[in-house]
Scaffold this active site. Structure first.
Site, short mmCIF file in Angstrom:
data_model
loop_
_atom_site.label_atom_id
_atom_site.label_comp_id
_atom_site.label_asym_id
_atom_site.label_seq_id
_atom_site.Cartn_x
_atom_site.Cartn_y
_atom_site.Cartn_z
CE LYS A 84 -3.87 1.84 2.78
NZ LYS A 84 -4.76 1.55 3.94
CB SER A 159 -8.07 3.36 3.12
OG SER A 159 -7.14 2.78 4.05
CB SER A 183 -8.28 0.33 5.86
OG SER A 183 -9.04 1.50 6.02
#
Lengths: 468, 67
Positions: A84, A159, A183
């Site tokens: 990420k 997210s 997330s």
């Protein structure tokens, strides 16, 4: 080396590692196959912000050379992964999907970046995410919006959006997400993969762009439970650079991978997770009820439990998260508000409007919730629920408040810091994935892994791949 | 406008300025709905009687469910 499977990109980490050891596949072949697939599909899926083909091929060649000399570092050696884009990577742009950090190039790796490199992984690139790990897919943030491989018109969750898409689409074999309110587990559920948020303090957050210091967790996202166990093994453990990092010893998680649930008790707070609320999808509940039946058939005892303060978690979590986020972003919000996307700018500003009394009261409620969970965990081994209250929503109509309006089934465990995993448990009639959430005692990731693995092996949902 | 139906725009403007933020009129109107949404949940937190127990406001990472 001989190439064995026809779809290298859908190998699990365990499968790839076994092929490496038998010299039926090389890290170079696997890395090349994934880079080609990224090249072919990522224009549509938009999982990646940055792809690192040269760096990845160099790392794959190094891993291959080590293996040819008989040096196998472990199950992650030679495995192509991605991160990420809020995990710092030395010399590689790390943006948190925000124009605020568009040109930011860290001079140091995050602790977990280093640990995965030490384990021998091959870094393919940096993955898309919701801006600063908050909110939803915002077309005004200036970065790509990852799409759900099971239905491109739907969000992959967030997210850690690119992390969900990347694994589910076969664009990497594993990744790290981050989790402040769900997330990791959310996109895992929406994309039919596995994601675990370990206990607060279990994994270092040094070098990870924060959203909310007291709620942020790091953790793996993979196709299978065992793959998540391998990745957590590599990144868990004390880090003196993170003041919240635990010194508790890290157990061998592979010991937990047993297809046996006899003697385990699973608590289900039906009053909250199965409530008669129009915001909770009935198909999701029916799917999770079948999963509970499966757990029972494996020898687990299902026990209904009550955690009264769950109903207040949705009020407390945003106060803490947005207040802390405002503190971190205050200078940028005042000096260069135009650099934030519309959704995140509005919600971060909201964080500046909560009062100190709001924040303190939210923290007090958090402690009450933690104590109630501790009491329940004296009676049961894990707590089960749907991971999400609905399947993945469509992009159409998504606004700044879409996430805030839904009931969060994941946020309570960010408040308590308990370990929690999402494992695929089926699909709605519309073909969208559903996840089963299992949460355990602090630092008892082994029991969480054991329950999730036993379920996975019995249910078999992780065999299914999206129609790409 | 009575605040029983939500925060008045002028009141919100004061809160925003106290926070050191500068919002356009359009942004302020959008913030009004968000503020009211969150305020309802926060109000529920304040209505809880948590007693006089010594409830720490910090979050210790090392917690023991057996204690």
């Amino acid at each position: 080396m001989t190439q064995m499977p026809s779809e290298l990109h859908y190998l699990t980490i365990r499968q790839a590692a076994a092929l490496f050891r038998r010299r039926q596949l090389s890290p170079v072949e696997l890395t090349r196959a994934l880079l080609e697939r990224i090249e072919r599909l990522d224009g549509t899926l938009q999982a990646y912000i940055t792809v690192l083909p040269e760096q990845a091929m160099a790392a794959a060649r190094t891993a291959e050379a080590e293996m040819l000399h008989g040096n196998f570092r472990g199950p992650l050696h030679g495995i192509p992964i991605a991160l990420k884009d809020l995990y710092d990577t030395r010399g590689v742009r790390t943006t948190a999907s925000s124009r605020v950090m568009a040109e930011r190039v860290p001079c140091e790796d995050a602790t977990v970046t280093t640990r995965l490199a030490t384990a021998g992984t091959v870094l393919l690139g940096k993955l898309a995410m919701h801006e600063f790990a908050l909110g939803g897919p915002d077309p005004t943030c200036g970065f790509p919006l990852a799409r759900n491989p099971w239905n491109l018109e739907h969000i992959p969750g967030g997210s850690s959006s690119g992390s969900g898409t990347g694994v589910a689409a076969g664009l990497c074999l594993g990744t790290l997400g981050s989790c402040t309110g769900g997330s990791i587990r959310g996109p895992a559920s929406y994309c039919s993969i596995v994601g675990i948020k370990a206990t607060y303090g279990r994994v270092s957050r040094y070098g990870v762009v924060p959203l909310s210091w007291t709620l942020d967790h790091c953790g793996p996202m993979t196709w299978t439970v065992e793959d998540s166990a391998y990745m957590l093994q590599a990144i868990a453990g004390h880090d003196p650079k993170d003041p919240t990092s635990s010194k508790a010893p890290v157990p061998d998680y592979s010991v937990s991978l047993r297809e046996d649930m006899r003697g385990m008790t699973i608590g289900v707070p039906r009053h909250f997770f199965f409530a008669d609320d129009p915001r909770i999808d009935r198909d999701t509940l029916a799917t999770v009820d079948k999963a509970l039946d499966t757990l029972q058939s494996l020898g687990a005892r299902i026990q209904e439990v009550t955690i009264p303060s769950l109903q207040y978690a949705g009020g407390a979590q945003p106060v803490i998260m947005l207040s802390e986020a405002f503190a971190y972003h205050e200078r940028a919000l005042k000096r260069t508000p135009e650099l934030f996307g519309d959704m995140v700018r509005a919600r971060f500003r909201m964080g500046g409007l909560f009062t100190s009394a709001d924040y303190v009261q939210a923290q007090r409620v958090r402690l009450v919730l933690k104590n109630e969970c501790a009491a329940v965990l004296r009676q049961v081994d894990v707590i089960a629920s749907p991971t999400m209250s609905t399947p993945a929503p469509p992009f159409a109509g998504f606004d700044a408040m879409t996430t805030a309006r839904r009931i969060s089934f994941t946020g309570p465990y960010n408040l308590t810091g308990m370990p929690a995993i999402s494992v695929p448990c089926g699909f709605t009639p519309a073909g969208l994935p559903v996840g089963l959430q299992l949460a355990g005692k602090p630092f008892d990731e082994p029991t969480v892994f054991r329950a999730a693995y036993a379920y996975q092996q019995a249910a078999g949902w992780t065999e299914k791949r999206p129609p790409l | 406008m009575a605040e029983t139906n939500g925060i008045a725009l002028d009141t919100l403007r004061i809160l925003v300025e106290q926070a050191g933020l500068r919002l356009s009129d359009t942004e302020l109107t959008q913030m009004q709905a968000m503020y009211d949404f969150y305020r309802e949940d926060v109000q529920a937190l304040h209505e809880l009687d948590l007693g006089m127990d010594d409830l720490a406001v910090t979050f210790p990472p090392q917690w023991d469910p057996e204690s």
